[in-house]
Design an enzyme around this catalytic site. Sequence first.
Site, mmCIF file in Angstrom:
data_model
loop_
_atom_site.group_PDB
_atom_site.id
_atom_site.type_symbol
_atom_site.label_atom_id
_atom_site.label_comp_id
_atom_site.label_asym_id
_atom_site.label_seq_id
_atom_site.Cartn_x
_atom_site.Cartn_y
_atom_site.Cartn_z
ATOM 1 N N GLY A 26 44.532 30.313 21.596
ATOM 2 C CA GLY A 26 43.241 29.858 21.951
ATOM 3 C C GLY A 26 42.326 30.994 21.711
ATOM 4 N N GLY A 28 38.735 31.157 22.291
ATOM 5 C CA GLY A 28 37.552 30.673 22.880
ATOM 6 C C GLY A 28 36.973 31.799 23.509
ATOM 7 C CB VAL A 29 35.098 31.896 27.051
ATOM 8 C CG1 VAL A 29 34.556 32.904 27.874
ATOM 9 C CG2 VAL A 29 33.908 30.886 26.529
ATOM 10 C CB SER A 32 36.850 35.562 21.343
ATOM 11 O OG SER A 32 36.156 35.150 22.511
ATOM 12 C CB VAL A 145 44.128 33.302 41.371
ATOM 13 C CG1 VAL A 145 43.242 33.029 42.356
ATOM 14 C CG2 VAL A 145 45.027 32.207 41.067
ATOM 15 C CB ILE A 149 39.450 39.616 41.823
ATOM 16 C CG1 ILE A 149 37.808 39.377 41.551
ATOM 17 C CG2 ILE A 149 39.738 40.339 42.933
ATOM 18 C CD1 ILE A 149 37.283 38.554 42.533
ATOM 19 C CD GLU A 203 38.140 26.099 33.917
ATOM 20 O OE1 GLU A 203 39.186 25.941 33.260
ATOM 21 O OE2 GLU A 203 37.781 27.367 34.041
ATOM 22 C CG ASP A 214 38.434 26.571 38.593
ATOM 23 O OD1 ASP A 214 39.363 26.662 37.350
ATOM 24 O OD2 ASP A 214 38.045 27.263 38.954
ATOM 25 C CE LYS A 218 39.903 29.734 39.364
ATOM 26 N NZ LYS A 218 38.483 29.856 39.176
HETATM 27 N N1 NAI Z 1 36.105 31.306 30.964
HETATM 28 C C1 NAI Z 1 36.500 31.675 32.004
HETATM 29 O O1 NAI Z 1 35.765 32.598 32.836
HETATM 30 C C2 NAI Z 1 37.878 31.620 32.613
HETATM 31 C C3 NAI Z 1 38.779 30.810 31.769
HETATM 32 N N2 NAI Z 1 40.067 31.064 32.622
HETATM 33 C C4 NAI Z 1 41.378 29.987 31.872
HETATM 34 O O2 NAI Z 1 41.400 30.415 30.657
HETATM 35 C C5 NAI Z 1 41.921 29.427 29.751
HETATM 36 C C6 NAI Z 1 40.751 29.373 28.450
HETATM 37 O O3 NAI Z 1 39.330 29.332 28.827
HETATM 38 P P1 NAI Z 1 37.936 29.504 27.871
HETATM 39 O O4 NAI Z 1 38.344 30.499 26.977
HETATM 40 O O5 NAI Z 1 36.974 29.606 29.007
HETATM 41 O O6 NAI Z 1 38.232 28.033 27.158
HETATM 42 P P2 NAI Z 1 37.734 28.050 25.756
HETATM 43 O O7 NAI Z 1 37.381 26.402 25.803
HETATM 44 O O8 NAI Z 1 36.403 28.733 25.316
HETATM 45 O O9 NAI Z 1 38.757 28.173 24.894
HETATM 46 C C7 NAI Z 1 39.914 27.485 24.435
HETATM 47 C C8 NAI Z 1 40.336 27.609 23.179
HETATM 48 O O10 NAI Z 1 41.495 27.019 22.969
HETATM 49 C C9 NAI Z 1 41.423 26.211 21.870
HETATM 50 N N3 NAI Z 1 42.306 25.453 22.004
HETATM 51 C C10 NAI Z 1 42.488 24.158 22.929
HETATM 52 N N4 NAI Z 1 43.318 23.416 22.601
HETATM 53 C C11 NAI Z 1 43.939 23.755 21.637
HETATM 54 C C12 NAI Z 1 45.044 23.430 20.742
HETATM 55 N N5 NAI Z 1 45.666 22.444 21.126
HETATM 56 N N6 NAI Z 1 45.628 24.081 19.611
HETATM 57 C C13 NAI Z 1 44.806 25.227 19.184
HETATM 58 N N7 NAI Z 1 43.762 25.729 19.959
HETATM 59 C C14 NAI Z 1 43.214 25.002 20.888
HETATM 60 C C15 NAI Z 1 40.034 25.614 21.759
HETATM 61 O O11 NAI Z 1 39.692 25.412 20.647
HETATM 62 C C16 NAI Z 1 39.124 26.958 22.172
HETATM 63 O O12 NAI Z 1 38.947 27.817 21.371
HETATM 64 C C17 NAI Z 1 41.557 28.191 30.329
HETATM 65 O O13 NAI Z 1 42.858 27.751 31.085
HETATM 66 C C18 NAI Z 1 40.811 28.560 31.708
HETATM 67 O O14 NAI Z 1 40.777 27.740 32.683
HETATM 68 C C19 NAI Z 1 40.478 31.642 33.375
HETATM 69 C C20 NAI Z 1 39.878 32.498 34.108
HETATM 70 C C21 NAI Z 1 38.339 32.492 33.790
HETATM 71 N N1 LIG Z 2 35.679 27.847 35.559
HETATM 72 C C1 LIG Z 2 36.277 29.109 36.259
HETATM 73 C C2 LIG Z 2 36.479 30.087 35.291
HETATM 74 C C3 LIG Z 2 37.527 31.205 35.946
HETATM 75 O O1 LIG Z 2 38.475 30.942 36.432
HETATM 76 C C4 LIG Z 2 35.209 29.569 36.976
HETATM 77 O O2 LIG Z 2 34.232 29.134 36.829
HETATM 78 O O3 LIG Z 2 35.459 30.221 38.226
HETATM 79 NA NA NA Z 3 42.877 37.375 39.083
#
Ligand code: NAI
Ligand SMILES: N[C@@H](CC=O)C(=O)O
Ligand code: NA
EC number: 1.1.1.3
Length: 457
Positions: A26, A28-29, A32, A145, A149, A203, A214, A218
């Site tokens: 992955g 994404g946010v 990267s 979670v 933090i 999400e 979500d 947690k």
């Molecule tokens: N964004 C946030 O603030 C936080 C996110 N998380 C967790 O981190 C994880 C990622 O979150 P984000 O980066 O925000 O999501 P996102 O949607 O921005 O990134 C996910 C990436 O994974 C890729 N992806 C998804 N399924 C795929 C597959 N089958 N094969 C290849 N690539 C695939 C997507 O194309 C995307 O680029 C999630 O489990 C989320 O719950 C946890 C804490 C905070």
């Molecule tokens: N979507 C979640 C991302 C972090 O876990 C949130 O808003 O807290």
């Molecule tokens: Na944490």
Amino acid sequence: MEARERARRSAQQGAADPALRVALLGAGVVGSQVARLLTSQRDDLAARAGAALELVGVAVRDVSVPRDGVDPALLTTDAEGLVERADLVVEVMGGIEPARSLLLRAIAAGASVVTANKALLAEDGPTLYAAADDAGVDLYFEAAVAGAIPLVRPVRESLAGDRIRRVLGVVNGTTNYVLDQMATEGLDLDQAVKQAQALGYAEADPTADVEGFDAAAKAAILASLAFHTRVPLEQVHREGITAVTADDVAWAARTGHVVKLLAIAESTDAGVSVRVHPALVPTSHPLAGVHGAFNAVFVEAEAAGELMFYGRGAGGAPTASAVLGDLVSAARHRVLGGRGPVESSYADLPLLPASAALTRYQVRLDVADRPGVLAQVAHALAEHEVSIEAVRQAPTASGGAASRAVAPASGTDPLALAHLVITTHEATDAALAATVAALAELDSVTRVVSVLRVEGA
Ligand SMILES: NC(=O)C1=CN([C@@H]2O[C@H](COP(=O)(O)OP(=O)(O)OC[C@H]3O[C@@H](n4cnc5c(N)ncnc54)[C@H](O)[C@@H]3O)[C@@H](O)[C@H]2O)C=CC1
Ligand SMILES: N[C@@H](CC=O)C(=O)O
Ligand code: NA
């Protein structure tokens, strides 16, 4: 030679190599930012881990999409092949499948894994724990979670010698941001959710945030760790914020509260209860000062007393910080030996329905403004053994006139409406629901405007 053995020998001989191969699932946010930090902090990470952390591939859906700070040559759609040539696998793709299968494949191939995926851990954590235990590898998930933090580690390691009684806090950044924007900027829920998405807090499907899934995931993870008891997601009472109106937020302010989506996990002699719901929190309470996408969690332990954890609960870089902390821990174990914590569910405490929990409530009613109404309302509460802590009255729900301590209804205009704001003492869900049903039946009550729990007083 097994990666761990190669790294240990190399470290003992003072050699800079071999590097540990890191696969990233992955980009994404969060992904990267993990990739960016792996590159920009390369030397420090190597020094702390005892071996270089070499990013050997990034699994994405579409390799033609450019990713800031990620070498395009590392992008691949072959996630299955990638996890099999890694020592350490970071899963930040989200969702249940294929994330679960990929993590299990990585573990079976001998890799330690780090995931931010609370949905998966809450759904099927025990399977992942068991697989990691069998394979003798680490499973880390600090980012899952409360984002940046440090909370998972304190609960499962630092407090392993204590008895945790209660965990209470704000664990979803998106809903906290949304409620904050509703209160301070007057935005509606949809506008605020769009902003949270643009800021990288939400999400992939923000329903998970606004409907409380979500936070429930947690809460299940935290409760399982805190009480050494498996708490399945279905056991978490869940309410989101979609029913919270601008009027609720405004009335919260008028009565000295803010609306927060809270996660509450409690252990009593009877067992464990876990719930997620919006609640009114007094403005004097520290949780009321948690703004934007910040999270804050209180942990109450028998010997330690009350602890508060506060910081950024969402967003790419903060979440990546937690991921990298875990990655360094897992890498150190590869180099020096040792293991991260395994599942601890020995206590196996009974799981109670959240309806067993006692809470205070604020009930707002539109009523006929005539003599005797207050007595009828008070009688309905008393009949269900719900006792009143305070009542305020204002001319209408949205009329804007300042509420005042309850005054006798004037009763001169039979069509005039008044707005009653009743705060109860602690009551069960069931007693409150029966009371609200009885109130709704009264001729003098034209509308039950809202019912919200009150916490943190
Ligand atoms: N964004 C946030 O603030 C936080 C996110 N998380 C967790 O981190 C994880 C990622 O979150 P984000 O980066 O925000 O999501 P996102 O949607 O921005 O990134 C996910 C990436 O994974 C890729 N992806 C998804 N399924 C795929 C597959 N089958 N094969 C290849 N690539 C695939 C997507 O194309 C995307 O680029 C999630 O489990 C989320 O719950 C946890 C804490 C905070
Ligand atoms: N979507 C979640 C991302 C972090 O876990 C949130 O808003 O807290
Ligand atoms: Na944490």
